[in-house]
Motif scaffolding. Structure first.
Motif, PDB file in Angstrom:
ATOM      1  N   PHE A  71       0.705  -1.177  -0.167  1.00  0.00           N
ATOM      2  CA  PHE A  71      -0.084  -0.192  -0.214  1.00  0.00           C
ATOM      3  C   PHE A  71       0.843   1.127  -0.061  1.00  0.00           C
ATOM      4  CE2 PHE A  71      -2.692  -3.350   2.166  1.00  0.00           C
ATOM      5  CZ  PHE A  71      -3.720  -3.243   1.352  1.00  0.00           C
ATOM      6  N   LYS A  72       0.665   2.154  -1.096  1.00  0.00           N
ATOM      7  CA  LYS A  72       1.363   3.541  -0.900  1.00  0.00           C
ATOM      8  C   LYS A  72       0.562   4.307   0.085  1.00  0.00           C
ATOM      9  CE  LYS A  72       3.313   7.124  -3.547  1.00  0.00           C
ATOM     10  NZ  LYS A  72       3.586   7.840  -5.226  1.00  0.00           N
ATOM     11  N   VAL A  73       0.972   5.126   0.915  1.00  0.00           N
ATOM     12  CA  VAL A  73       0.264   5.946   1.843  1.00  0.00           C
ATOM     13  C   VAL A  73       0.828   7.112   2.002  1.00  0.00           C
ATOM     14  CG1 VAL A  73      -1.050   3.789   2.959  1.00  0.00           C
ATOM     15  CG2 VAL A  73       1.027   4.536   3.839  1.00  0.00           C
ATOM     16  N   CYS A  74       0.225   8.069   2.685  1.00  0.00           N
ATOM     17  CA  CYS A  74       0.667   9.285   3.041  1.00  0.00           C
ATOM     18  C   CYS A  74      -0.015   9.806   4.106  1.00  0.00           C
ATOM     19  CB  CYS A  74       0.478  10.277   2.084  1.00  0.00           C
ATOM     20  SG  CYS A  74       1.391  11.991   2.507  1.00  0.00           S
ATOM     21  N   HIS A  75       0.363  10.196   5.220  1.00  0.00           N
ATOM     22  CA  HIS A  75      -0.008  10.684   6.569  1.00  0.00           C
ATOM     23  C   HIS A  75       0.877  11.449   7.329  1.00  0.00           C
ATOM     24  CE1 HIS A  75       1.682   7.624   8.963  1.00  0.00           C
ATOM     25  NE2 HIS A  75       1.190   6.479   7.836  1.00  0.00           N
ATOM     26  N   LEU A  84      -1.478   2.338  11.800  1.00  0.00           N
ATOM     27  CA  LEU A  84      -0.951   0.898  12.328  1.00  0.00           C
ATOM     28  C   LEU A  84      -1.977   0.335  13.008  1.00  0.00           C
ATOM     29  CD1 LEU A  84       2.699   2.032  13.215  1.00  0.00           C
ATOM     30  CD2 LEU A  84       2.006   1.236  11.184  1.00  0.00           C
ATOM     31  N   CYS A  85      -2.620   0.820  13.777  1.00  0.00           N
ATOM     32  CA  CYS A  85      -3.538   0.230  14.805  1.00  0.00           C
ATOM     33  C   CYS A  85      -4.954  -0.156  13.847  1.00  0.00           C
ATOM     34  CB  CYS A  85      -3.915   1.185  15.878  1.00  0.00           C
ATOM     35  SG  CYS A  85      -3.175   0.985  17.471  1.00  0.00           S
ATOM     36  N   ALA A  86      -5.187   0.645  12.798  1.00  0.00           N
ATOM     37  CA  ALA A  86      -6.381   0.000  11.828  1.00  0.00           C
ATOM     38  C   ALA A  86      -6.102  -1.023  11.259  1.00  0.00           C
ATOM     39  CB  ALA A  86      -6.862   1.474  11.152  1.00  0.00           C
ATOM     40  N   ILE A  87      -4.631  -1.239  10.942  1.00  0.00           N
ATOM     41  CA  ILE A  87      -4.185  -2.320   9.965  1.00  0.00           C
ATOM     42  C   ILE A  87      -4.317  -3.575  10.766  1.00  0.00           C
ATOM     43  CG2 ILE A  87      -2.459  -3.347   8.746  1.00  0.00           C
ATOM     44  CD1 ILE A  87      -1.556  -0.315   7.730  1.00  0.00           C
ATOM     45  N   VAL A  88      -3.777  -3.499  12.080  1.00  0.00           N
ATOM     46  CA  VAL A  88      -3.586  -4.762  12.779  1.00  0.00           C
ATOM     47  C   VAL A  88      -5.051  -5.070  13.326  1.00  0.00           C
ATOM     48  CG1 VAL A  88      -1.062  -4.543  13.203  1.00  0.00           C
ATOM     49  CG2 VAL A  88      -2.892  -3.692  14.718  1.00  0.00           C
ATOM     50  N   ASP A  89      -5.908  -3.970  13.831  1.00  0.00           N
ATOM     51  CA  ASP A  89      -7.282  -4.469  13.995  1.00  0.00           C
ATOM     52  C   ASP A  89      -8.047  -5.134  13.141  1.00  0.00           C
ATOM     53  OD1 ASP A  89      -6.590  -3.304  16.501  1.00  0.00           O
ATOM     54  OD2 ASP A  89      -7.694  -1.198  16.172  1.00  0.00           O
ATOM     55  N   THR A 156     -10.311  -5.083   2.811  1.00  0.00           N
ATOM     56  CA  THR A 156     -11.021  -4.217   3.821  1.00  0.00           C
ATOM     57  C   THR A 156      -9.797  -3.240   4.292  1.00  0.00           C
ATOM     58  OG1 THR A 156     -12.414  -6.216   4.466  1.00  0.00           O
ATOM     59  CG2 THR A 156     -12.101  -4.461   6.182  1.00  0.00           C
ATOM     60  N   ILE A 157      -8.943  -3.584   4.496  1.00  0.00           N
ATOM     61  CA  ILE A 157      -7.775  -2.878   4.964  1.00  0.00           C
ATOM     62  C   ILE A 157      -7.378  -1.700   3.965  1.00  0.00           C
ATOM     63  CG2 ILE A 157      -5.353  -2.384   5.164  1.00  0.00           C
ATOM     64  CD1 ILE A 157      -5.364  -5.363   6.597  1.00  0.00           C
ATOM     65  N   GLU A 158      -7.581  -2.127   2.387  1.00  0.00           N
ATOM     66  CA  GLU A 158      -7.363  -0.946   1.609  1.00  0.00           C
ATOM     67  C   GLU A 158      -8.734   0.149   1.538  1.00  0.00           C
ATOM     68  OE1 GLU A 158      -7.234  -0.782  -3.429  1.00  0.00           O
ATOM     69  OE2 GLU A 158      -6.486  -2.704  -2.316  1.00  0.00           O
ATOM     70  N   GLU A 159      -9.708  -0.454   1.761  1.00  0.00           N
ATOM     71  CA  GLU A 159     -10.919   0.240   1.913  1.00  0.00           C
ATOM     72  C   GLU A 159     -10.845   1.268   3.183  1.00  0.00           C
ATOM     73  OE1 GLU A 159     -14.353  -2.314   1.908  1.00  0.00           O
ATOM     74  OE2 GLU A 159     -13.828  -3.029   0.097  1.00  0.00           O
ATOM     75  N   MET A 160     -10.229   0.807   4.204  1.00  0.00           N
ATOM     76  CA  MET A 160     -10.075   1.575   5.322  1.00  0.00           C
ATOM     77  C   MET A 160      -9.162   2.921   5.165  1.00  0.00           C
ATOM     78  SD  MET A 160      -7.767   2.129   7.995  1.00  0.00           S
ATOM     79  CE  MET A 160      -6.673   0.635   7.814  1.00  0.00           C
ATOM     80  N   LEU A 161      -7.920   2.329   4.651  1.00  0.00           N
ATOM     81  CA  LEU A 161      -6.932   3.245   4.264  1.00  0.00           C
ATOM     82  C   LEU A 161      -7.424   4.470   3.410  1.00  0.00           C
ATOM     83  CD1 LEU A 161      -3.990   1.004   3.939  1.00  0.00           C
ATOM     84  CD2 LEU A 161      -4.161   2.448   5.786  1.00  0.00           C
ATOM     85  N   CYS A 162      -8.161   4.086   2.702  1.00  0.00           N
ATOM     86  CA  CYS A 162      -8.806   5.049   1.424  1.00  0.00           C
ATOM     87  C   CYS A 162      -9.838   5.945   2.040  1.00  0.00           C
ATOM     88  CB  CYS A 162      -9.514   4.362   0.301  1.00  0.00           C
ATOM     89  SG  CYS A 162     -10.163   5.377  -0.799  1.00  0.00           S
TER      90      CYS A 162
END
Length: 169
Positions: A71-75, A84-89, A156-162
Motif C-alpha cells: 500500500f502506498k500511503v501518506c499521513h 498502524l492500529c487500524a491495519i492490525v485491528d 477491507t484494509i485498503e478500503e479503510m486506508l482509502c
C-alpha cells in the motif's frame, strides 16, 4: 549482487513456496554464498518472527497461508499510530515500511507489527526519540507491505486506508 536483506526475503519466499524442505546447500548455491551464511540468515529470519523449522531434509516454514499487498500511503506523524492500529485491528500484519528517496533510492525497514501491543511499543520508541519515522525523509509518502490470511482482509484494509485519506494512487 543481492543485499543480505533481499537474500533473506528470497530465502523466506523460497521456503514458503516449496512443497518440500529446502536444504541449506540448495539455498547456498542459489545465492552463491556459503552454508554458514545461510545458517546466519536463518537465525536472523527467525529473530524477525518467522517460524523456520530445521529438519534433517532442510528448512520448512511453519506458517499459515498468507497473502500480501503493498500500500502506498501518506499521513502525518500524528496519524501514524491510528494507521498502524487500524491495519492490525482488521487482521493485517505490517511487514515493513519502504520509501523511494529521490537521492538515496529505495530504502526499507522491517517492522513485523502484528498486534496493537506491538504498535504501542513501536510508538513508544518513536516518541522516546530513538528515531523518527522513515516516511519523514519523503514528505510523509511511504509504502507498507501488509500480510493477511485472505484477499478479503486486504481489501477491507485498503478500503479503510482509502476512507481515512491515507491511501495514495
Amino acid at each position: 549482487m543481492v543485499s543480505g536483506a533481499e537474500r533473506r526475503e528470497g530465502i523466506v519466499e523460497r521456503i514458503r513456496s516449496s512443497k518440500s524442505p529446502v536444504s541449506g546447500k540448495v539455498l547456498a548455491q542459489a545465492y552463491d554464498v556459503s552454508r554458514q551464511v545461510i545458517v546466519q540468515d536463518i537465525a536472523l529470519i527467525r529473530a524477525a518472527g518467522y517460524d523456520i523449522i530445521s529438519t534433517n531434509r532442510g528448512y520448512i516454514l511453519n506458517a499459515p497461508f498468507a497473502v500480501s499487498r503493498i500500500f502506498k500511503v501518506c499521513h502525518t506523524d500524528e496519524e501514524l499510530e491510528n494507521e498502524l492500529c487500524a491495519i492490525v485491528d482488521l487482521g493485517g500484519r505490517i511487514v515493513n515500511v519502504m520509501v523511494n528517496h529521490r537521492v538515496y533510492g529505495h530504502m526499507e525497514a522491517d517492522l513485523h507489527i502484528n498486534s496493537r501491543q506491538q504498535v504501542i511499543e513501536f510508538m513508544k520508541d518513536i516518541r522516546n526519540g530513538k528515531s523518527s519515522p522513515l516516511k519523514n525523509i519523503t514528505s510523509n509518502y511511504h509504502y507498507h507491505k501488509v500480510e493477511a490470511d485472505s484477499e478479503e482482509i486486504l481489501d477491507t484494509i485498503e478500503e479503510m486506508l482509502c476512507s481515512k485519506g491515507y491511501l495514495i494512487d
